[in-house]
Write an enzyme that holds these catalytic residues in place. Structure first.
Site, PDB file in Angstrom:
ATOM      1  N   LYS A  87     -46.373  -3.553   1.645  1.00 26.36           N
ATOM      2  CA  LYS A  87     -47.593  -4.598   1.563  1.00 26.36           C
ATOM      3  C   LYS A  87     -48.207  -4.361   0.179  1.00 26.36           C
ATOM      4  CE  LYS A  87     -48.770  -6.170   6.312  1.00 26.36           C
ATOM      5  NZ  LYS A  87     -49.293  -5.578   7.385  1.00 26.36           N
ATOM      6  N   GLN A 131     -55.427  -2.912   9.811  1.00 33.39           N
ATOM      7  CA  GLN A 131     -54.204  -2.852  10.368  1.00 33.39           C
ATOM      8  C   GLN A 131     -54.108  -2.678  11.756  1.00 33.39           C
ATOM      9  OE1 GLN A 131     -50.844  -3.621   8.199  1.00 33.39           O
ATOM     10  NE2 GLN A 131     -49.722  -3.133  10.045  1.00 33.39           N
ATOM     11  N   ASP A 156     -54.855 -12.626   7.493  1.00 30.55           N
ATOM     12  CA  ASP A 156     -54.416 -12.411   8.968  1.00 30.55           C
ATOM     13  C   ASP A 156     -53.916 -13.182   9.751  1.00 30.55           C
ATOM     14  OD1 ASP A 156     -52.794 -10.352   9.217  1.00 30.55           O
ATOM     15  OD2 ASP A 156     -54.185  -8.874   9.629  1.00 30.55           O
ATOM     16  N   GLY A 203     -43.256 -13.770  24.577  1.00 25.03           N
ATOM     17  CA  GLY A 203     -44.577 -13.257  24.002  1.00 25.03           C
ATOM     18  C   GLY A 203     -45.813 -13.838  23.805  1.00 25.03           C
ATOM     19  N   GLY A 305     -35.144  -8.767   8.648  1.00 26.35           N
ATOM     20  CA  GLY A 305     -35.228 -10.878   9.513  1.00 26.35           C
ATOM     21  C   GLY A 305     -36.728 -11.002   8.661  1.00 26.35           C
ATOM     22  N   VAL A 306     -37.972 -10.661  10.464  1.00 30.57           N
ATOM     23  CA  VAL A 306     -39.057 -11.117  10.031  1.00 30.57           C
ATOM     24  C   VAL A 306     -39.825 -10.755   9.719  1.00 30.57           C
ATOM     25  CG1 VAL A 306     -40.412 -11.659  12.173  1.00 30.57           C
ATOM     26  CG2 VAL A 306     -38.892 -12.984  12.442  1.00 30.57           C
TER      27      VAL A 306
HETATM   28  P1  NAP Z   1     -47.807  -6.805  22.218  1.00 28.29           P
HETATM   29  O1  NAP Z   1     -49.347  -7.286  21.794  1.00 28.29           O
HETATM   30  O2  NAP Z   1     -47.237  -6.007  22.980  1.00 28.29           O
HETATM   31  O3  NAP Z   1     -47.042  -8.533  23.096  1.00 28.29           O
HETATM   32  C1  NAP Z   1     -45.946  -8.166  23.378  1.00 28.29           C
HETATM   33  C2  NAP Z   1     -45.631  -9.816  24.556  1.00 28.29           C
HETATM   34  O4  NAP Z   1     -44.500  -9.436  24.580  1.00 28.29           O
HETATM   35  C3  NAP Z   1     -46.861  -9.497  25.759  1.00 28.29           C
HETATM   36  O5  NAP Z   1     -47.630 -11.318  26.089  1.00 28.29           O
HETATM   37  C4  NAP Z   1     -45.901  -9.812  26.629  1.00 28.29           C
HETATM   38  O6  NAP Z   1     -46.536 -10.024  27.904  1.00 28.29           O
HETATM   39  C5  NAP Z   1     -44.352  -9.874  26.841  1.00 28.29           C
HETATM   40  N1  NAP Z   1     -43.450  -9.006  27.076  1.00 28.29           N
HETATM   41  C6  NAP Z   1     -43.645  -7.469  27.447  1.00 28.29           C
HETATM   42  N2  NAP Z   1     -42.304  -7.470  27.661  1.00 28.29           N
HETATM   43  C7  NAP Z   1     -42.285  -8.634  28.710  1.00 28.29           C
HETATM   44  C8  NAP Z   1     -41.069  -8.873  29.388  1.00 28.29           C
HETATM   45  N3  NAP Z   1     -40.020  -7.508  30.290  1.00 28.29           N
HETATM   46  N4  NAP Z   1     -40.318 -10.022  29.427  1.00 28.29           N
HETATM   47  C9  NAP Z   1     -41.421 -10.756  28.916  1.00 28.29           C
HETATM   48  N5  NAP Z   1     -42.527 -10.685  28.451  1.00 28.29           N
HETATM   49  C10 NAP Z   1     -42.910  -9.536  28.306  1.00 28.29           C
HETATM   50  O7  NAP Z   1     -46.427  -6.635  21.216  1.00 28.29           O
HETATM   51  P2  NAP Z   1     -46.493  -7.073  19.580  1.00 28.29           P
HETATM   52  O8  NAP Z   1     -47.797  -6.907  19.105  1.00 28.29           O
HETATM   53  O9  NAP Z   1     -47.107  -9.145  19.874  1.00 28.29           O
HETATM   54  O10 NAP Z   1     -45.283  -7.478  19.351  1.00 28.29           O
HETATM   55  C11 NAP Z   1     -44.283  -7.644  19.879  1.00 28.29           C
HETATM   56  C12 NAP Z   1     -43.108  -7.081  18.810  1.00 28.29           C
HETATM   57  O11 NAP Z   1     -41.974  -7.833  17.803  1.00 28.29           O
HETATM   58  C13 NAP Z   1     -43.213  -6.186  19.029  1.00 28.29           C
HETATM   59  O12 NAP Z   1     -41.403  -5.203  18.859  1.00 28.29           O
HETATM   60  C14 NAP Z   1     -43.638  -5.347  17.248  1.00 28.29           C
HETATM   61  O13 NAP Z   1     -43.310  -4.178  16.785  1.00 28.29           O
HETATM   62  C15 NAP Z   1     -42.746  -6.470  17.098  1.00 28.29           C
HETATM   63  N6  NAP Z   1     -43.615  -7.132  15.888  1.00 28.29           N
HETATM   64  C16 NAP Z   1     -43.371  -6.919  14.543  1.00 28.29           C
HETATM   65  C17 NAP Z   1     -43.537  -7.717  13.528  1.00 28.29           C
HETATM   66  C18 NAP Z   1     -43.450  -8.164  12.486  1.00 28.29           C
HETATM   67  O14 NAP Z   1     -43.058  -8.161  11.328  1.00 28.29           O
HETATM   68  N7  NAP Z   1     -41.749  -8.308  12.460  1.00 28.29           N
HETATM   69  C19 NAP Z   1     -45.057  -7.901  13.800  1.00 28.29           C
HETATM   70  C20 NAP Z   1     -45.407  -7.946  14.745  1.00 28.29           C
HETATM   71  C21 NAP Z   1     -45.275  -6.852  16.313  1.00 28.29           C
HETATM   72  P3  NAP Z   1     -48.044 -10.159  28.820  1.00 28.29           P
HETATM   73  O15 NAP Z   1     -49.181 -11.099  27.623  1.00 28.29           O
HETATM   74  O16 NAP Z   1     -48.204 -10.469  30.216  1.00 28.29           O
HETATM   75  O17 NAP Z   1     -48.494  -8.633  28.637  1.00 28.29           O
HETATM   76  N1  LUD Z   2     -51.264  -5.654  11.469  1.00 26.15           N
HETATM   77  C1  LUD Z   2     -49.515  -5.742  11.191  1.00 26.15           C
HETATM   78  N2  LUD Z   2     -49.316  -4.337  12.978  1.00 26.15           N
HETATM   79  C2  LUD Z   2     -47.898  -4.544  12.952  1.00 26.15           C
HETATM   80  N3  LUD Z   2     -40.082  -4.387   8.301  1.00 26.15           N
HETATM   81  C3  LUD Z   2     -47.077  -6.257  10.329  1.00 26.15           C
HETATM   82  C4  LUD Z   2     -44.888  -5.402   9.649  1.00 26.15           C
HETATM   83  C5  LUD Z   2     -43.366  -5.204   7.922  1.00 26.15           C
HETATM   84  N4  LUD Z   2     -53.331  -6.344  11.445  1.00 26.15           N
HETATM   85  C6  LUD Z   2     -52.062  -6.995  10.706  1.00 26.15           C
HETATM   86  O1  LUD Z   2     -47.457  -5.738   8.677  1.00 26.15           O
HETATM   87  O2  LUD Z   2     -49.047  -7.665   9.609  1.00 26.15           O
HETATM   88  C7  LUD Z   2     -49.916  -7.404  10.500  1.00 26.15           C
HETATM   89  N5  LUD Z   2     -51.520  -7.445  10.814  1.00 26.15           N
HETATM   90  N6  LUD Z   2     -48.593  -6.059  11.126  1.00 26.15           N
HETATM   91  N7  LUD Z   2     -45.728  -5.547  10.843  1.00 26.15           N
HETATM   92  C8  LUD Z   2     -45.530  -5.172  12.020  1.00 26.15           C
HETATM   93  C9  LUD Z   2     -47.501  -5.369  12.322  1.00 26.15           C
HETATM   94  C10 LUD Z   2     -50.323  -4.851  11.914  1.00 26.15           C
HETATM   95  C11 LUD Z   2     -43.002  -5.086  10.466  1.00 26.15           C
HETATM   96  C12 LUD Z   2     -42.182  -5.048   9.922  1.00 26.15           C
HETATM   97  C13 LUD Z   2     -42.339  -4.815   8.349  1.00 26.15           C
HETATM   98  C14 LUD Z   2     -44.506  -5.202   8.770  1.00 26.15           C
HETATM   99  C15 LUD Z   2     -41.127  -4.350   7.382  1.00 26.15           C
HETATM  100  O3  LUD Z   2     -41.010  -4.747   6.505  1.00 26.15           O
HETATM  101  C16 LUD Z   2     -38.289  -4.203   8.036  1.00 26.15           C
HETATM  102  C17 LUD Z   2     -38.085  -4.796   8.608  1.00 26.15           C
HETATM  103  O4  LUD Z   2     -37.730  -5.242   9.633  1.00 26.15           O
HETATM  104  O5  LUD Z   2     -37.052  -5.152   7.396  1.00 26.15           O
HETATM  105  C18 LUD Z   2     -38.752  -2.372   8.493  1.00 26.15           C
HETATM  106  C19 LUD Z   2     -38.217  -2.120   9.763  1.00 26.15           C
HETATM  107  C20 LUD Z   2     -38.876  -0.551   9.778  1.00 26.15           C
HETATM  108  O6  LUD Z   2     -39.246  -0.349  10.719  1.00 26.15           O
HETATM  109  O7  LUD Z   2     -37.315  -0.331   8.974  1.00 26.15           O
END
Ligand code: NAP
Ligand code: LUD
Length: 333
Positions: A87, A131, A156, A203, A305-306
């Site tokens: 960031k 964060q 956020d 989710g 990706g995301v």
């Molecule tokens: P979280 O708060 O743990 O929520 C997970 C959600 O998925 C919950 O609603 C849960 O259901 C549901 N779930 C869990 N296991 C499941 C299953 N087996 N089948 C169906 N639903 C299921 O996680 P989160 O913060 O939303 O994050 C989810 C994923 O996205 C993680 O891998 C996290 O690292 C990633 N993430 C990525 C980014 C990004 O920028 N790429 C940003 C944020 C998060 P319940 O509500 O019933 O518990």
């Molecule tokens: N909290 C987020 N917690 C975790 N991946 C991020 C995230 C960049 N308050 C607050 O920033 O928006 C937020 N607000 N989050 N997240 C996850 C979540 C927070 C996740 C992935 C990346 C921010 C990122 O840049 C790269 C990719 O997917 O290519 C590298 C992934 C790796 O681990 O190598």
């Protein structure tokens, strides 16, 4: 930005090439089944967003306003450190004045609340995020903290005010959470219209699933949201034209669940053991890429990706916040 997954690498594809590629994919159909998906690159799309924002910021600087962002971290989680450093790097690139404040893990809830209140009052900061997850010894009410952030600086989009506006479809008057906003941007890149489509979100968290549901709904999709108590997720997914997965379950969504040609967006970031990698682990999404790639029309990779889009959308919200402050200052004169 669309890229094509080929020979284990991502290849940049222009829009004219894209129509040729689509044709190429179709011509490789076996028994009516598409053989490959088009990979949507968050890395490249986020670069385009940052370039656009840099121009907006340069423009604002002529009015003597520099967008300001503050990232508040509690403790010292390794994953948070990585995300925050991305960031900070993106902010520097775009011209946002960003600071990272790290409070020790011994901090109390009141001390964090006081830190948030001080930033709310600081006119040079247009965006404030806490964060997550927190890394602290004391018991802290996370909702209390995210709600303490001024809704006008809540880039956020996690405060009740912004989440409430989004859930009611007041999209132009709130901050949209960065990850779902980034997913929508990637879906837009496919050229597939959302209106009238059937979307499935896996989710229902405050940061990914719930706002993703709202965003798809108010972009006129019909939305089904699945969670850990949904008994027939594979069946639900099989009916979807658009699937967004944020479950935190490594490679849960398999190719044979998918409707042929769907748009598949993978938010998952999971670390799995891999002895062949330097740290003994690698990052995978919530989608089993190899099988899904054979069946989806479009797919986002992990990494690349995301994740990068989440960072880019934080920059976008910060610039938007500064623009709103500037517009309101003008009105007050
Ligand atoms: P979280 O708060 O743990 O929520 C997970 C959600 O998925 C919950 O609603 C849960 O259901 C549901 N779930 C869990 N296991 C499941 C299953 N087996 N089948 C169906 N639903 C299921 O996680 P989160 O913060 O939303 O994050 C989810 C994923 O996205 C993680 O891998 C996290 O690292 C990633 N993430 C990525 C980014 C990004 O920028 N790429 C940003 C944020 C998060 P319940 O509500 O019933 O518990
Ligand atoms: N909290 C987020 N917690 C975790 N991946 C991020 C995230 C960049 N308050 C607050 O920033 O928006 C937020 N607000 N989050 N997240 C996850 C979540 C927070 C996740 C992935 C990346 C921010 C990122 O840049 C790269 C990719 O997917 O290519 C590298 C992934 C790796 O681990 O190598």
């Amino acid at each position: 930005m669309i890229t094509h997954w080929c020979c284990g690498g991502l290849v940049r594809v222009t829009s004219t090439m894209l129509s040729l590629l689509r044709h190429a994919s179709a011509s490789r159909c076996y028994g009516g089944r598409r053989s490959i998906a088009t990979v949507i690159s968050g890395k490249q799309t986020s670069r385009l967003v940052r370039e656009r924002l840099k121009k907006d910021v340069d423009q604002m600087k002529r009015s003597k306003v520099v967008p300001g962002l503050l990232v508040l971290q509690v403790g010292n989680r390794e994953d948070s450190n990585l995300y925050i450093s991305s960031k900070m790097k993106a902010a520097a690139e775009v011209g946002i004045d960003a600071s990272h404040v790290r409070l020790p893990n011994t901090v109390t809830q009141d001390e964090v609340l006081r830190a948030i209140a001080a930033v709310n009052e600081d006119a040079s900061v247009h965006g404030l995020i806490v964060q997550l997850p927190l890394d602290c010894v004391a018991r802290v009410d996370v909702e209390l903290l995210t709600d303490a952030v001024s809704p006008l600086k809540d880039v956020d989009g996690l405060s009740c005010i912004n989440a409430g506006k989004l859930s009611r479809g007041d999209l132009s008057n709130c901050f949209i959470p960065c990850t779902p906003n980034g997913c929508m941007e990637l879906i837009r890149q496919t050229g597939v219209p959302v209106a009238g489509k059937h979307a499935v979100v896996i989710g229902r968290s405050k940061i990914v699933g719930a706002p993703m549901h709202d965003l798809l709904l108010w972009n006129h999709a019909t939305v089904t949201t699945c969670h850990s108590r949904t008994p027939d997720i594979a069946e639900q997914v099989g009916r979807a034209d658009i699937v967004v997965v944020g479950a935190g379950q490594a490679e849960m969504v398999r190719g044979d669940w998918l409707k042929e040609g769907c748009v598949l967006v993978d938010c998952g970031i999971n670390h799995v053991a891999d002895a062949s990698k330097p740290g003994g682990k690698r990052v995978v999404g919530d989608v089993h890429f190899a099988s899904a790639y054979q069946r989806a029309g479009f797919i986002t990779p992990v990494p690349g990706g995301v994740g990068p889009m989440t960072v880019a959308m934080l920059m976008q919200n910060t610039v938007l916040s500064a623009q709103r402050f500037l517009a309101n200052a003008g009105r007050a004169l």
